[in-house]
Design a protein around this motif. Structure first.
Motif, PDB file in Angstrom:
ATOM      1  N   VAL A   1       0.830  -1.208   0.000  1.00 48.06           N
ATOM      2  CA  VAL A   1       0.000   0.000   0.000  1.00 48.06           C
ATOM      3  C   VAL A   1       0.866   1.259   0.000  1.00 48.06           C
ATOM      4  CG1 VAL A   1      -1.677   1.325   1.333  1.00 48.06           C
ATOM      5  CG2 VAL A   1      -1.949  -1.151   1.102  1.00 48.06           C
ATOM      6  N   LEU A   2       1.892   1.294   0.856  1.00 47.78           N
ATOM      7  CA  LEU A   2       2.770   2.469   0.916  1.00 47.78           C
ATOM      8  C   LEU A   2       3.500   2.685  -0.403  1.00 47.78           C
ATOM      9  CD1 LEU A   2       4.333   2.092   4.494  1.00 47.78           C
ATOM     10  CD2 LEU A   2       2.560   3.695   3.756  1.00 47.78           C
ATOM     11  N   SER A   3       3.989   1.603  -0.995  1.00 48.25           N
ATOM     12  CA  SER A   3       4.716   1.723  -2.261  1.00 48.25           C
ATOM     13  C   SER A   3       3.789   2.159  -3.388  1.00 48.25           C
ATOM     14  CB  SER A   3       5.381   0.388  -2.617  1.00 48.25           C
ATOM     15  OG  SER A   3       6.330   0.020  -1.641  1.00 48.25           O
TER      16      SER A   3
ATOM     17  N   GLY B   1       4.432   5.471  -5.442  1.00 49.80           N
ATOM     18  CA  GLY B   1       4.578   5.401  -6.890  1.00 49.80           C
ATOM     19  C   GLY B   1       3.613   6.321  -7.612  1.00 49.80           C
ATOM     20  N   VAL B   2       2.360   6.345  -7.167  1.00 51.32           N
ATOM     21  CA  VAL B   2       1.361   7.226  -7.788  1.00 51.32           C
ATOM     22  C   VAL B   2       1.726   8.690  -7.565  1.00 51.32           C
ATOM     23  CG1 VAL B   2      -1.054   7.960  -7.672  1.00 51.32           C
ATOM     24  CG2 VAL B   2      -0.486   5.518  -7.642  1.00 51.32           C
ATOM     25  N   PHE B   3       2.196   9.011  -6.367  1.00 53.86           N
ATOM     26  CA  PHE B   3       2.578  10.397  -6.065  1.00 53.86           C
ATOM     27  C   PHE B   3       3.718  10.864  -6.981  1.00 53.86           C
ATOM     28  CE2 PHE B   3       5.500  13.247  -3.815  1.00 53.86           C
ATOM     29  CZ  PHE B   3       4.670  14.343  -3.610  1.00 53.86           C
ATOM     30  N   PHE B   4       4.767  10.062  -7.102  1.00 53.73           N
ATOM     31  CA  PHE B   4       5.900  10.451  -7.953  1.00 53.73           C
ATOM     32  C   PHE B   4       5.496  10.511  -9.425  1.00 53.73           C
ATOM     33  CE2 PHE B   4       8.704   8.629  -4.461  1.00 53.73           C
ATOM     34  CZ  PHE B   4       9.049   9.878  -3.978  1.00 53.73           C
ATOM     35  N   LEU B   5       4.621   9.617  -9.845  1.00 47.40           N
ATOM     36  CA  LEU B   5       4.167   9.629 -11.240  1.00 47.40           C
ATOM     37  C   LEU B   5       3.370  10.888 -11.544  1.00 47.40           C
ATOM     38  CD1 LEU B   5       4.050   8.073 -13.903  1.00 47.40           C
ATOM     39  CD2 LEU B   5       1.972   6.952 -13.074  1.00 47.40           C
ATOM     40  N   MET B   6       2.484  11.274 -10.617  1.00 49.18           N
ATOM     41  CA  MET B   6       1.694  12.494 -10.816  1.00 49.18           C
ATOM     42  C   MET B   6       2.587  13.729 -10.806  1.00 49.18           C
ATOM     43  SD  MET B   6      -1.317  11.393 -11.301  1.00 49.18           S
ATOM     44  CE  MET B   6      -2.192  12.957 -11.244  1.00 49.18           C
ATOM     45  N   ALA B   7       3.608  13.708  -9.913  1.00 48.98           N
ATOM     46  CA  ALA B   7       4.539  14.848  -9.878  1.00 48.98           C
ATOM     47  C   ALA B   7       5.300  14.968 -11.193  1.00 48.98           C
ATOM     48  CB  ALA B   7       5.513  14.672  -8.716  1.00 48.98           C
TER      49      ALA B   7
ATOM     50  N   ALA C   1       8.313   4.132 -11.125  1.00 46.79           N
ATOM     51  CA  ALA C   1       8.263   2.768 -11.655  1.00 46.79           C
ATOM     52  C   ALA C   1       8.788   1.761 -10.633  1.00 46.79           C
ATOM     53  CB  ALA C   1       9.067   2.680 -12.945  1.00 46.79           C
ATOM     54  N   GLN C   2       9.865   2.121  -9.931  1.00 43.82           N
ATOM     55  CA  GLN C   2      10.417   1.216  -8.928  1.00 43.82           C
ATOM     56  C   GLN C   2       9.411   0.959  -7.801  1.00 43.82           C
ATOM     57  OE1 GLN C   2      14.202   2.654  -7.542  1.00 43.82           O
ATOM     58  NE2 GLN C   2      14.996   2.973  -9.606  1.00 43.82           N
ATOM     59  N   TYR C   3       8.790   2.017  -7.333  1.00 40.78           N
ATOM     60  CA  TYR C   3       7.823   1.856  -6.236  1.00 40.78           C
ATOM     61  C   TYR C   3       6.598   1.059  -6.695  1.00 40.78           C
ATOM     62  CZ  TYR C   3      10.149   4.841  -2.805  1.00 40.78           C
ATOM     63  OH  TYR C   3      11.039   5.354  -1.879  1.00 40.78           O
ATOM     64  N   LEU C   4       6.158   1.300  -7.926  1.00 41.70           N
ATOM     65  CA  LEU C   4       4.982   0.586  -8.422  1.00 41.70           C
ATOM     66  C   LEU C   4       5.282  -0.901  -8.613  1.00 41.70           C
ATOM     67  CD1 LEU C   4       3.560   3.186 -10.973  1.00 41.70           C
ATOM     68  CD2 LEU C   4       2.629   2.572  -8.734  1.00 41.70           C
TER      69      LEU C   4
ATOM     70  N   VAL D   1       7.426  -2.654  -6.793  1.00 43.90           N
ATOM     71  CA  VAL D   1       7.418  -3.211  -5.435  1.00 43.90           C
ATOM     72  C   VAL D   1       5.984  -3.383  -4.947  1.00 43.90           C
ATOM     73  CG1 VAL D   1       8.026  -2.771  -3.030  1.00 43.90           C
ATOM     74  CG2 VAL D   1       9.683  -2.298  -4.833  1.00 43.90           C
ATOM     75  N   ALA D   2       5.125  -2.395  -5.229  1.00 46.68           N
ATOM     76  CA  ALA D   2       3.730  -2.465  -4.797  1.00 46.68           C
ATOM     77  C   ALA D   2       3.010  -3.649  -5.425  1.00 46.68           C
ATOM     78  CB  ALA D   2       3.013  -1.161  -5.143  1.00 46.68           C
ATOM     79  N   LEU D   3       3.177  -3.827  -6.728  1.00 47.53           N
ATOM     80  CA  LEU D   3       2.514  -4.941  -7.411  1.00 47.53           C
ATOM     81  C   LEU D   3       3.007  -6.285  -6.888  1.00 47.53           C
ATOM     82  CD1 LEU D   3       2.479  -3.587 -11.093  1.00 47.53           C
ATOM     83  CD2 LEU D   3       0.536  -3.820  -9.533  1.00 47.53           C
ATOM     84  N   ALA D   4       4.323  -6.380  -6.675  1.00 46.87           N
ATOM     85  CA  ALA D   4       4.883  -7.639  -6.170  1.00 46.87           C
ATOM     86  C   ALA D   4       4.348  -7.948  -4.769  1.00 46.87           C
ATOM     87  CB  ALA D   4       6.405  -7.561  -6.153  1.00 46.87           C
ATOM     88  N   SER D   5       4.243  -6.925  -3.922  1.00 44.26           N
ATOM     89  CA  SER D   5       3.792  -7.136  -2.547  1.00 44.26           C
ATOM     90  C   SER D   5       2.317  -7.493  -2.467  1.00 44.26           C
ATOM     91  CB  SER D   5       4.050  -5.880  -1.706  1.00 44.26           C
ATOM     92  OG  SER D   5       5.414  -5.541  -1.710  1.00 44.26           O
ATOM     93  N   LEU D   6       1.513  -6.888  -3.334  1.00 45.84           N
ATOM     94  CA  LEU D   6       0.069  -7.078  -3.248  1.00 45.84           C
ATOM     95  C   LEU D   6      -0.444  -8.272  -4.043  1.00 45.84           C
ATOM     96  CD1 LEU D   6      -1.068  -3.349  -3.546  1.00 45.84           C
ATOM     97  CD2 LEU D   6      -0.968  -4.742  -1.479  1.00 45.84           C
ATOM     98  N   LEU D   7       0.272  -8.641  -5.098  1.00 46.07           N
ATOM     99  CA  LEU D   7      -0.239  -9.685  -5.976  1.00 46.07           C
ATOM    100  C   LEU D   7       0.383 -11.050  -5.750  1.00 46.07           C
ATOM    101  CD1 LEU D   7      -0.525  -7.732  -9.361  1.00 46.07           C
ATOM    102  CD2 LEU D   7      -2.278  -8.133  -7.618  1.00 46.07           C
ATOM    103  N   ILE D   8       1.647 -11.073  -5.315  1.00 44.14           N
ATOM    104  CA  ILE D   8       2.299 -12.369  -5.109  1.00 44.14           C
ATOM    105  C   ILE D   8       1.838 -12.944  -3.783  1.00 44.14           C
ATOM    106  CG2 ILE D   8       4.507 -13.539  -4.737  1.00 44.14           C
ATOM    107  CD1 ILE D   8       5.799 -11.581  -6.622  1.00 44.14           C
ATOM    108  N   ARG D   9       1.233 -14.108  -3.844  1.00 46.08           N
ATOM    109  CA  ARG D   9       0.743 -14.755  -2.638  1.00 46.08           C
ATOM    110  C   ARG D   9       1.812 -15.638  -2.033  1.00 46.08           C
ATOM    111  NH1 ARG D   9      -5.374 -16.928  -4.004  1.00 46.08           N
ATOM    112  NH2 ARG D   9      -6.325 -14.884  -4.427  1.00 46.08           N
TER     113      ARG D   9
END
Length: 272
Positions: A116-118, A122-128, A144-147, A149-157
């Motif tokens: 969630v934090l990543s 990621g969204v904040f830096f992309l919008m900036a 891109a790096q944060y996004l 990490v976010a996808l890996a953390s949330l999607l990989i079970r």
């Protein structure tokens, strides 16, 4: 007069009983292993007495969580400064180290929080970067790096616990049996019997018998009795006991078979 303990068989609630069944199966494997490898477990217990006490594990977990959050926040503050003019190699190196440590620790102890934090970062830096492409374009790489990490953390079970998988299969197999309402398990003086009651008759037709000498283990949890015998795993729900009481059955089992209680049952007895 000989007392029998009679259980009817009702369909189990798989989700409700899964944690208890999984814990009981894990306890059985530990008991079996301890009996087979006495010296190895004696050595393991001595090591665990120092290294794996519950308080020590909880302390390491808290330290890991705090360490991960602090490093992740430090990376969030340092990396944008490092990449924006004037660029700083020192900030980039320190920020990258903090990000690496933060990701490793949070992945281990707080994976959903890391995701969630990543994602937010990621969204904040992309919008900036999209808001001021000329000055902030470099932040796209950081986003891109944060996004990722976010996808890996949330999607990989995480890999499913093998005891959970075995417990779920055992509970589901019981639900697949037809005519459960006619089945009766009976603890008599010498054996556990499985019988099927004809709706038009009052007597049971015995289908299977398990002598107590063939029992390897009975484990009691809050809601079930897990029975290991004849290379099979059987279970009964304590709420299905029709004749006799659970305290009487518990005393009976202690005298006739290898018997153990789950952690919840041991806590109850120690309190009482």
């Amino acid at each position: 007069m000989e007392q029998n303990f009679v259980f009817q068989v009702t369909a189990p609630d798989v989700d409700a009983l899964l944690p208890e069944m999984s814990s009981a199966l894990e306890q059985w494997m530990k008991l079996f292993s301890r009996r087979k490898y006495l010296k190895l477990w004696a050595l393991t217990d001595r090591i665990n007495r120092w290294n794996k006490a519950p308080t020590a594990r909880a302390k390491r977990r808290r330290q890991g969580q705090v360490k991960g959050l602090i490093n992740w926040i430090m990376a969030l503050l340092l990396l944008p400064v490092a990449f924006l003019p004037p660029e700083s190699i020192l900030f980039a190196i320190v920020g990258a180290l903090c990000l690496g440590i933060g990701v490793v620790e949070l992945w281990r102890y707080l994976p959903k929080t890391l995701g969630v934090l990543s994602l937010l970062a990621g969204v904040f830096f992309l919008m900036a970067a999209l808001g001021d492409p000329d000055e902030m374009a470099v932040l796209v790489y950081l986003a891109a790096q944060y996004l990722i990490v976010a996808l890996a953390s949330l999607l990989i079970r995480k890999r499913q616990d093998p005891y959970d998988r075995a417990a779920r299969n055992l509970l589901r197999k019981r639900n697949a049996v037809k005519g459960l309402e006619l089945a009766r398990f009976i603890f008599s003086e010498e054996k556990l019997s499985l019988g099927w009651k004809d709706a038009s008759k009052t007597e049971l037709a015995e289908e299977a018998a398990y002598p107590y000498r063939d029992f390897q283990q009975v484990i009691e949890t809050e809601s079930i009795l897990l029975i290991i015998c004849c290379k099979k795993a059987l279970f009964l729900q304590k709420k299905d006991l029709l004749e006799g009481t659970i305290p009487e059955l518990r005393a009976f089992l202690r005298e006739h078979v290898p018997y153990a209680e789950g952690a919840a049952e041991r806590r109850k007895e120690s309190v009482s």
